[in-house]
Design a protein around this motif. Structure first.
Motif, PDB file in Angstrom:
ATOM      1  N   UNK A 211      42.982  50.206  38.057  1.00  0.00           N
ATOM      2  CA  UNK A 211      41.682  50.856  38.196  1.00  0.00           C
ATOM      3  C   UNK A 211      40.720  50.390  37.118  1.00  0.00           C
ATOM      4  N   UNK A 212      39.475  50.149  37.535  1.00  0.00           N
ATOM      5  CA  UNK A 212      38.368  49.927  36.601  1.00  0.00           C
ATOM      6  C   UNK A 212      37.277  50.963  36.860  1.00  0.00           C
ATOM      7  N   UNK A 213      37.668  52.075  37.472  1.00  0.00           N
ATOM      8  CA  UNK A 213      36.700  53.104  37.846  1.00  0.00           C
ATOM      9  C   UNK A 213      36.149  53.782  36.611  1.00  0.00           C
ATOM     10  N   UNK A 214      34.839  53.858  36.531  1.00  0.00           N
ATOM     11  CA  UNK A 214      34.158  54.564  35.452  1.00  0.00           C
ATOM     12  C   UNK A 214      33.162  55.530  36.054  1.00  0.00           C
ATOM     13  N   UNK A 215      32.961  56.646  35.379  1.00  0.00           N
ATOM     14  CA  UNK A 215      32.014  57.630  35.867  1.00  0.00           C
ATOM     15  C   UNK A 215      32.666  58.608  36.832  1.00  0.00           C
ATOM     16  N   UNK A 217      33.083  60.828  40.327  1.00  0.00           N
ATOM     17  CA  UNK A 217      33.002  60.669  41.778  1.00  0.00           C
ATOM     18  C   UNK A 217      32.847  62.062  42.372  1.00  0.00           C
ATOM     19  N   UNK A 218      31.895  62.276  43.293  1.00  0.00           N
ATOM     20  CA  UNK A 218      31.740  63.606  43.899  1.00  0.00           C
ATOM     21  C   UNK A 218      33.048  64.097  44.504  1.00  0.00           C
ATOM     22  N   UNK A 219      33.303  65.393  44.342  1.00  0.00           N
ATOM     23  CA  UNK A 219      34.583  65.957  44.766  1.00  0.00           C
ATOM     24  C   UNK A 219      34.878  65.747  46.256  1.00  0.00           C
ATOM     25  N   UNK A 251      34.552  50.434  41.016  1.00  0.00           N
ATOM     26  CA  UNK A 251      33.223  50.904  41.394  1.00  0.00           C
ATOM     27  C   UNK A 251      32.191  49.868  40.975  1.00  0.00           C
ATOM     28  N   UNK A 252      32.079  48.766  41.718  1.00  0.00           N
ATOM     29  CA  UNK A 252      31.065  47.761  41.397  1.00  0.00           C
ATOM     30  C   UNK A 252      29.674  48.191  41.821  1.00  0.00           C
ATOM     31  N   UNK A 253      29.565  49.294  42.463  1.00  0.00           N
ATOM     32  CA  UNK A 253      28.337  49.839  43.037  1.00  0.00           C
ATOM     33  C   UNK A 253      28.787  50.991  43.897  1.00  0.00           C
ATOM     34  N   UNK A 254      29.280  50.688  45.112  1.00  0.00           N
ATOM     35  CA  UNK A 254      30.006  51.709  45.865  1.00  0.00           C
ATOM     36  C   UNK A 254      31.419  51.875  45.302  1.00  0.00           C
ATOM     37  N   UNK A 255      32.050  52.972  45.665  1.00  0.00           N
ATOM     38  CA  UNK A 255      33.458  53.165  45.324  1.00  0.00           C
ATOM     39  C   UNK A 255      34.286  52.306  46.270  1.00  0.00           C
ATOM     40  N   UNK A 299      48.959  43.094  54.732  1.00  0.00           N
ATOM     41  CA  UNK A 299      47.803  43.858  55.178  1.00  0.00           C
ATOM     42  C   UNK A 299      46.964  44.244  53.968  1.00  0.00           C
ATOM     43  N   UNK A 300      45.661  44.092  54.097  1.00  0.00           N
ATOM     44  CA  UNK A 300      44.719  44.518  53.059  1.00  0.00           C
ATOM     45  C   UNK A 300      43.737  45.475  53.706  1.00  0.00           C
ATOM     46  N   UNK A 301      43.769  46.735  53.276  1.00  0.00           N
ATOM     47  CA  UNK A 301      42.836  47.750  53.770  1.00  0.00           C
ATOM     48  C   UNK A 301      41.845  48.059  52.649  1.00  0.00           C
ATOM     49  N   UNK A 302      40.560  47.936  52.961  1.00  0.00           N
ATOM     50  CA  UNK A 302      39.510  48.141  51.964  1.00  0.00           C
ATOM     51  C   UNK A 302      38.653  49.338  52.350  1.00  0.00           C
ATOM     52  N   UNK A 303      38.604  50.303  51.445  1.00  0.00           N
ATOM     53  CA  UNK A 303      37.771  51.491  51.626  1.00  0.00           C
ATOM     54  C   UNK A 303      36.510  51.312  50.786  1.00  0.00           C
ATOM     55  N   UNK A 304      35.347  51.508  51.403  1.00  0.00           N
ATOM     56  CA  UNK A 304      34.071  51.446  50.674  1.00  0.00           C
ATOM     57  C   UNK A 304      33.277  52.713  50.969  1.00  0.00           C
ATOM     58  N   UNK A 305      32.862  53.389  49.898  1.00  0.00           N
ATOM     59  CA  UNK A 305      32.043  54.595  50.047  1.00  0.00           C
ATOM     60  C   UNK A 305      30.877  54.486  49.096  1.00  0.00           C
ATOM     61  N   UNK A 306      29.632  54.437  49.592  1.00  0.00           N
ATOM     62  CA  UNK A 306      28.487  54.364  48.685  1.00  0.00           C
ATOM     63  C   UNK A 306      28.341  55.650  47.889  1.00  0.00           C
TER      64      UNK A 306
END
Length: 309
Positions: A211-215, A217-219, A251-255, A299-306
């Motif tokens: 993980x490189x997630x910073x900040x 995330x809404x619950x 989180x490069x922008x979206x999660x 298999x590579x599954x990618x989730x993107x959430x703005x």
């Protein structure tokens, strides 16, 4: 790209047209004063716009045309800004079909969110009715029977009390499982990344979490992504025949959450499948699920959430 290539030409023309017309007036007045000198070196005629200046009369006509051009330039200055604005709007505005498609997507995702919420409420009601509620009712009946047998048959009363105790423990565990299915405590206490690590530890195959997630995330987004990752890893364990999996949270922008495995591949988000359900639930947050699952493995599954902010 069209705007980048063409706008310098269009913008320069629109901006310079009024200025050029006003400058023509200045040149016409100068030509009125020096036309003999200019025409001497130009073979006897100097063209001013569409007026051939060769004597005093044509020089006066040219100066008059220059004044008219300046007046025209003055009155064109404001409309020219409007022309440029319409040009920019024409090139940069999204097509009408794109806006219609966006409205359709939002309408569909809202309907899916309502349906999922209704289905979740029905699931909770069913689990409470068939699980904890039934056990609590049985526990009450056992306690009532034990109360009646306490004096006449103490051994049977103790057995019923033990059964009631077991029912209370089972009901408590079912309530905990139900609450965990609504919003896991680890997610509320430690956040998305640690909750995903907990899923990884409980998985039946090795799962590496990075993980490189910073900040923050809404619950609601955290909850949707958590259950999406949980279902994806469950699919890997059940169907992929994989030996290991990885989860990358950033989180490069979206999660962005990438779940990959070294399994057999060939996964598809067919209508009615669990993967389609994940995509539908993420759609409520304007998110998406993309799959890369070639038949020759992995298999590579990618989730993107703005996210806002």
């Amino acid at each position: 790209m069209l705007w980048v290539v063409v706008d310098p030409v269009v913008g320069l023309f629109v901006a310079l047209l009024p200025v050029a017309l006003i400058l023509e007036m200045a040149w016409g007045l100068v030509l009125l004063a020096i036309w003999p000198t200019v025409t001497r070196y130009d073979g006897g005629t100097e063209w001013f716009l569409f007026v051939p200046v060769s004597d005093q009369t044509t020089a006066v006509i040219g100066a008059g045309v220059g004044v008219a051009a300046a007046v025209l330039g003055y009155f064109l200055a404001r409309p020219a800004l409007g022309w440029h604005a319409r040009w920019v709007r024409l090139v940069l505005s999204p097509p009408a079909r794109a806006l219609e498609q966006r409205v359709e997507d939002l309408t569909r995702s809202r309907a899916d969110a309502v349906d999922d919420a209704s289905a979740e409420v029905r699931r909770i009601e069913r689990d409470l009715h068939d699980g904890a509620q039934a056990r609590i009712v049985a526990m009450g009946m056992n306690l009532t029977a034990a109360e009646r047998l306490m004096e006449t048959d103490p051994e049977a009363a103790r057995a019923m009390l033990a059964e009631a105790k077991a029912s209370s423990s089972a009901a408590l565990q079912e309530l905990r499982d139900l609450v965990r299915g609504i919003h896991p405590p680890v997610l509320a206490d430690r956040g998305l990344v640690d909750a995903v690590r907990t899923i990884a530890l409980e998985a039946p195959l090795p799962v590496e979490v990075a993980s490189t997630l910073e900040g923050l995330v809404p619950m609601p987004v955290e909850s949707a992504v958590y259950f999406a990752v949980s279902e994806l890893l469950a699919n890997v364990a059940k169907h992929a025949r994989a030996t290991r999996a990885t989860v990358d949270v950033s989180r490069p922008g979206p999660l962005v959450v990438v779940v990959s495995d070294d399994g057999a591949g060939g996964a598809a988000a067919a209508e009615g499948s669990g993967l389609a359900g994940i995509a539908r639930r993420l759609g409520a947050f304007d998110g998406s699920l993309t799959l890369e699952s070639p038949a020759d493995g992995g298999t590579v599954a990618t989730i993107r959430v703005p996210l806002a902010g």
